[in-house]
Scaffold this active site. Structure first.
Site, PDB file in Angstrom:
ATOM      1  N   GLN A 131      -3.129  10.562  -3.532  1.00 38.80           N
ATOM      2  CA  GLN A 131      -2.549  10.003  -2.315  1.00 38.80           C
ATOM      3  C   GLN A 131      -3.440  10.339  -1.114  1.00 38.80           C
ATOM      4  OE1 GLN A 131       1.977  10.960  -2.281  1.00 38.80           O
ATOM      5  NE2 GLN A 131       1.059  12.327  -3.792  1.00 38.80           N
ATOM      6  N   ASN A 132      -4.404  11.237  -1.349  1.00 40.90           N
ATOM      7  CA  ASN A 132      -5.230  11.729  -0.247  1.00 40.90           C
ATOM      8  C   ASN A 132      -6.281  10.698   0.153  1.00 40.90           C
ATOM      9  OD1 ASN A 132      -3.703  13.979  -0.695  1.00 40.90           O
ATOM     10  ND2 ASN A 132      -5.321  15.130  -1.709  1.00 40.90           N
ATOM     11  N   HIS A 156      -3.760   5.426  -1.427  1.00 46.86           N
ATOM     12  CA  HIS A 156      -3.506   5.200   0.004  1.00 46.86           C
ATOM     13  C   HIS A 156      -4.791   4.954   0.774  1.00 46.86           C
ATOM     14  CE1 HIS A 156       0.572   7.416  -0.552  1.00 46.86           C
ATOM     15  NE2 HIS A 156       0.601   6.197  -1.021  1.00 46.86           N
ATOM     16  N   CYS A 200     -11.548 -10.693   9.935  1.00 48.26           N
ATOM     17  CA  CYS A 200     -12.110 -11.370   8.752  1.00 48.26           C
ATOM     18  C   CYS A 200     -11.950 -10.547   7.477  1.00 48.26           C
ATOM     19  CB  CYS A 200     -13.590 -11.668   9.002  1.00 48.26           C
ATOM     20  SG  CYS A 200     -14.607 -10.189   9.045  1.00 48.26           S
ATOM     21  N   CYS A 251     -16.017  -5.272  14.497  1.00 48.19           N
ATOM     22  CA  CYS A 251     -16.601  -5.821  13.268  1.00 48.19           C
ATOM     23  C   CYS A 251     -17.964  -6.452  13.571  1.00 48.19           C
ATOM     24  CB  CYS A 251     -15.657  -6.872  12.692  1.00 48.19           C
ATOM     25  SG  CYS A 251     -16.339  -7.791  11.308  1.00 48.19           S
ATOM     26  N   THR A 282       1.828  17.940  -4.209  1.00 48.51           N
ATOM     27  CA  THR A 282       2.513  16.872  -3.482  1.00 48.51           C
ATOM     28  C   THR A 282       4.012  17.180  -3.378  1.00 48.51           C
ATOM     29  OG1 THR A 282       2.953  14.489  -3.315  1.00 48.51           O
ATOM     30  CG2 THR A 282       2.877  15.432  -5.542  1.00 48.51           C
ATOM     31  N   PRO A 336       3.073  25.701  -5.019  1.00 44.78           N
ATOM     32  CA  PRO A 336       3.807  26.948  -4.733  1.00 44.78           C
ATOM     33  C   PRO A 336       5.303  26.696  -4.587  1.00 44.78           C
ATOM     34  CG  PRO A 336       1.915  26.695  -3.254  1.00 44.78           C
ATOM     35  CD  PRO A 336       2.077  25.397  -3.984  1.00 44.78           C
TER      36      PRO A 336
HETATM   37  C1  BV8 Z   1       5.466   0.450   0.776  1.00 49.76           C
HETATM   38  C2  BV8 Z   1      -2.196   7.258   4.262  1.00 49.76           C
HETATM   39  C3  BV8 Z   1       6.154  -1.788   0.325  1.00 49.76           C
HETATM   40  C4  BV8 Z   1      -2.252   7.277   5.748  1.00 49.76           C
HETATM   41  C5  BV8 Z   1       0.143   7.569   3.584  1.00 49.76           C
HETATM   42  C6  BV8 Z   1      11.619   4.123  -1.609  1.00 49.76           C
HETATM   43  C7  BV8 Z   1      12.454   5.088  -1.141  1.00 49.76           C
HETATM   44  C8  BV8 Z   1      12.327   5.522   0.189  1.00 49.76           C
HETATM   45  C9  BV8 Z   1      11.350   5.018   1.048  1.00 49.76           C
HETATM   46  C10 BV8 Z   1      10.527   4.068   0.582  1.00 49.76           C
HETATM   47  C11 BV8 Z   1      10.667   3.605  -0.728  1.00 49.76           C
HETATM   48  N1  BV8 Z   1       9.717   2.671  -0.909  1.00 49.76           N
HETATM   49  C12 BV8 Z   1       8.991   2.528   0.242  1.00 49.76           C
HETATM   50  C13 BV8 Z   1       9.473   3.360   1.158  1.00 49.76           C
HETATM   51  C14 BV8 Z   1       8.940   3.532   2.484  1.00 49.76           C
HETATM   52  C15 BV8 Z   1       7.739   4.480   2.526  1.00 49.76           C
HETATM   53  C16 BV8 Z   1       8.132   5.862   2.092  1.00 49.76           C
HETATM   54  O1  BV8 Z   1       7.915   6.277   0.977  1.00 49.76           O
HETATM   55  N2  BV8 Z   1       8.705   6.596   3.056  1.00 49.76           N
HETATM   56  C17 BV8 Z   1       9.025   8.018   2.777  1.00 49.76           C
HETATM   57  C18 BV8 Z   1       8.605   8.834   3.982  1.00 49.76           C
HETATM   58  C19 BV8 Z   1      10.463   8.175   2.494  1.00 49.76           C
HETATM   59  N3  BV8 Z   1       6.648   3.995   1.697  1.00 49.76           N
HETATM   60  C20 BV8 Z   1       5.794   3.076   2.223  1.00 49.76           C
HETATM   61  O2  BV8 Z   1       5.910   2.613   3.331  1.00 49.76           O
HETATM   62  C21 BV8 Z   1       4.660   2.641   1.327  1.00 49.76           C
HETATM   63  N4  BV8 Z   1       4.518   1.219   1.329  1.00 49.76           N
HETATM   64  O3  BV8 Z   1       6.464   0.894   0.273  1.00 49.76           O
HETATM   65  O4  BV8 Z   1       5.156  -0.894   0.833  1.00 49.76           O
HETATM   66  C22 BV8 Z   1       6.943  -2.158   1.492  1.00 49.76           C
HETATM   67  C23 BV8 Z   1       6.394  -3.074   2.354  1.00 49.76           C
HETATM   68  C24 BV8 Z   1       7.183  -3.525   3.400  1.00 49.76           C
HETATM   69  C25 BV8 Z   1       8.430  -2.953   3.648  1.00 49.76           C
HETATM   70  C26 BV8 Z   1       8.942  -1.989   2.785  1.00 49.76           C
HETATM   71  C27 BV8 Z   1       8.187  -1.582   1.700  1.00 49.76           C
HETATM   72  C28 BV8 Z   1       3.296   3.177   1.846  1.00 49.76           C
HETATM   73  C29 BV8 Z   1       3.268   4.642   1.876  1.00 49.76           C
HETATM   74  C30 BV8 Z   1       1.842   5.159   2.169  1.00 49.76           C
HETATM   75  C31 BV8 Z   1       1.716   5.679   3.578  1.00 49.76           C
HETATM   76  N5  BV8 Z   1       0.423   6.307   3.802  1.00 49.76           N
HETATM   77  N6  BV8 Z   1      -1.101   8.104   3.796  1.00 49.76           N
HETATM   78  C32 BV8 Z   1      -2.736   8.588   6.301  1.00 49.76           C
HETATM   79  O5  BV8 Z   1      -3.022   9.513   5.526  1.00 49.76           O
HETATM   80  O6  BV8 Z   1      -2.837   8.652   7.515  1.00 49.76           O
HETATM   81  S1  BV8 Z   1       1.410   8.582   2.981  1.00 49.76           S
HETATM   82  C33 BV8 Z   1       0.869  10.227   3.215  1.00 49.76           C
HETATM   83  O7  BV8 Z   1       2.042  11.001   3.260  1.00 49.76           O
HETATM   84  C34 BV8 Z   1       0.035  10.812   2.095  1.00 49.76           C
HETATM   85  O8  BV8 Z   1      -0.896   9.907   1.564  1.00 49.76           O
HETATM   86  C35 BV8 Z   1       1.082  11.233   1.087  1.00 49.76           C
HETATM   87  O9  BV8 Z   1       1.479  10.142   0.288  1.00 49.76           O
HETATM   88  C36 BV8 Z   1       2.246  11.610   1.998  1.00 49.76           C
HETATM   89  C37 BV8 Z   1       2.283  13.090   2.214  1.00 49.76           C
HETATM   90  O10 BV8 Z   1       2.759  13.669   1.051  1.00 49.76           O
HETATM   91  P1  BV8 Z   1       1.921  14.869   0.345  1.00 49.76           P
HETATM   92  O11 BV8 Z   1       0.517  14.454   0.155  1.00 49.76           O
HETATM   93  O12 BV8 Z   1       2.722  15.280  -0.814  1.00 49.76           O
HETATM   94  O13 BV8 Z   1       1.906  16.007   1.488  1.00 49.76           O
HETATM   95  P2  BV8 Z   1       3.127  16.925   1.984  1.00 49.76           P
HETATM   96  O14 BV8 Z   1       2.640  17.620   3.191  1.00 49.76           O
HETATM   97  O15 BV8 Z   1       4.394  16.139   2.048  1.00 49.76           O
HETATM   98  O16 BV8 Z   1       3.324  18.007   0.806  1.00 49.76           O
HETATM   99  C38 BV8 Z   1       2.282  18.895   0.502  1.00 49.76           C
HETATM  100  C39 BV8 Z   1       2.709  19.606  -0.773  1.00 49.76           C
HETATM  101  O17 BV8 Z   1       1.647  20.478  -1.162  1.00 49.76           O
HETATM  102  C40 BV8 Z   1       3.968  20.472  -0.603  1.00 49.76           C
HETATM  103  O18 BV8 Z   1       4.818  20.264  -1.721  1.00 49.76           O
HETATM  104  C41 BV8 Z   1       3.418  21.904  -0.612  1.00 49.76           C
HETATM  105  O19 BV8 Z   1       4.302  22.822  -1.202  1.00 49.76           O
HETATM  106  C42 BV8 Z   1       2.179  21.740  -1.478  1.00 49.76           C
HETATM  107  N7  BV8 Z   1       1.118  22.730  -1.237  1.00 49.76           N
HETATM  108  C43 BV8 Z   1       0.788  23.333  -0.076  1.00 49.76           C
HETATM  109  N8  BV8 Z   1      -0.295  24.160  -0.276  1.00 49.76           N
HETATM  110  C44 BV8 Z   1      -0.645  24.028  -1.597  1.00 49.76           C
HETATM  111  C45 BV8 Z   1       0.245  23.093  -2.204  1.00 49.76           C
HETATM  112  N9  BV8 Z   1       0.161  22.747  -3.500  1.00 49.76           N
HETATM  113  C46 BV8 Z   1      -0.827  23.337  -4.245  1.00 49.76           C
HETATM  114  N10 BV8 Z   1      -1.734  24.214  -3.715  1.00 49.76           N
HETATM  115  C47 BV8 Z   1      -1.667  24.588  -2.419  1.00 49.76           C
HETATM  116  N11 BV8 Z   1      -2.546  25.467  -1.939  1.00 49.76           N
HETATM  117 ZN    ZN Z   2     -14.540  -9.242  11.059  1.00 51.10          ZN
END
Ligand code: BV8
Ligand code: ZN
Length: 264
Positions: A119-120, A137, A148, A166, A207, A233
């Site tokens: 997802q990164n 993503h 374009c 562009c 994640t 963790p």
């Molecule tokens: C879409 C790019 C169709 C940009 C990102 C179903 C149910 C509910 C909601 C929805 C659903 N379907 C769609 C939705 C809406 C939405 C969504 O999911 N909302 C959520 C908030 C509820 N999804 C969308 O909009 C997706 N598109 O569905 O299109 C559509 C079209 C029209 C209308 C409706 C639907 C698109 C989603 C993508 C968005 N872009 N990123 C950017 O980066 O700027 S998402 C972004 O956030 C990341 O890519 C990633 O996906 C997310 C963050 O999550 P994590 O990476 O897990 O990070 P987080 O901080 O949350 O957690 C970190 C974890 O690491 C923790 O658990 C922690 O404990 C752990 N950790 C910490 N340290 C360590 C560790 N683990 C191991 N080692 C360590 N040292």
């Molecule tokens: Zn262009």
């Protein structure tokens, strides 16, 4: 004896809070696996110094998701959104892959069939030597013209001009990432779904599994009979699907796990 401030306390190859049995079981499952998928989130880059999204000081703090990572926000104020992404690009030039990225890259030569899905948008899996990474993503190093559709890779940080224009049509360019409310790249989603459906093991690393449809891949793997191993963790939203939970930082747990899996 000075005890490291980080929560992770290691005694030789033991991690406080994580029992050895789990590590051995996870290694056993991986040793007998033919088809392996690794699915990662922001946590895999945490030990490289990249803030996670929901962690303390997380990326969204100060920036409501809707403010910066949606097409509406970009339409309303492209410069503000570009400043947000340009700052993330600049910060990323100061970080390196960590041992978690290294192991996940090495696994491309360890298993008969292996797919790394992330997802990164930070590009650290590639920087660690991973050849094929499904970037669900998109990538922060990719820039796309909203006019374009011309796409290009641009690693300059800071970008010379904000917002960038562009070269083909002079149109406004946007970050090549997937924003909330936008569909994921069809090919990437198809590849990831096929790999999850066919895998023997899916290792979910760093994640919270709250963003969909990406998080749905873990359910796809589990309901197709794949064994899920979680490295985090804290318990994610899909921890209930895990056969084994390895509660520790990926940069410490994965090298230990890799050692135990050994040369197959
Ligand atoms: C879409 C790019 C169709 C940009 C990102 C179903 C149910 C509910 C909601 C929805 C659903 N379907 C769609 C939705 C809406 C939405 C969504 O999911 N909302 C959520 C908030 C509820 N999804 C969308 O909009 C997706 N598109 O569905 O299109 C559509 C079209 C029209 C209308 C409706 C639907 C698109 C989603 C993508 C968005 N872009 N990123 C950017 O980066 O700027 S998402 C972004 O956030 C990341 O890519 C990633 O996906 C997310 C963050 O999550 P994590 O990476 O897990 O990070 P987080 O901080 O949350 O957690 C970190 C974890 O690491 C923790 O658990 C922690 O404990 C752990 N950790 C910490 N340290 C360590 C560790 N683990 C191991 N080692 C360590 N040292
Ligand atoms: Zn262009």
């Amino acid at each position: 004896m000075h005890r490291p401030r980080a929560a992770t306390v290691r005694f030789g190859n033991r991690i406080q809070g994580m029992n050895q049995g789990d590590l051995s079981r996870a290694a056993e499952i991986l040793r007998s696996a033919g088809r392996v998928v690794a699915f990662t989130g922001a946590g895999v880059s945490a030990e490289s110094g990249v803030p996670t999204f929901r962690g303390a000081g997380g990326l969204w703090e100060g920036h409501a998701v809707q403010q910066v990572a949606t097409p509406e926000a970009f339409h309303a104020d492209p410069l503000m959104v570009w400043r947000f992404y340009d700052q993330r690009r600049i910060n990323l030039t100061k970080v390196r892959p960590n041992p978690a990225h290294t192991v996940l890259a090495r696994w491309q030569d360890r298993f008969p069939s292996y797919q790394l899905v992330t997802q990164n948008v930070d590009g650290l899996h590639h920087a660690a030597g991973a050849r094929e990474v499904v970037e669900l993503h998109g990538s922060i190093w990719c820039v796309r013209c909203v006019g374009c559709g011309h796409e290009r890779e641009d690693r300059s940080a800071p970008l010379p001009d904000l917002p960038p224009r562009c070269s083909a049509c002079g149109g406004l360019e946007r970050p090549g990432v997937v924003w909330f409310g936008e569909y994921l790249p069809a090919r990437a989603m198809a590849l990831a779904t096929a790999a999850a459906e066919a895998c023997d093991v899916l290792v979910v690393v760093g994640t919270s599994a709250v963003v969909y449809p990406a998080a749905g891949l873990v359910e796809v793997a589990a309901s197709a009979g794949g064994k899920v191993i979680e490295v985090n963790p804290e318990a994610s939203q899909v921890a209930h699907l895990a056969e084994v939970e390895l509660r520790g930082p990926a940069g410490v747990v994965l090298p230990l796990l890799d050692e135990l899996v050994g040369d197959r």
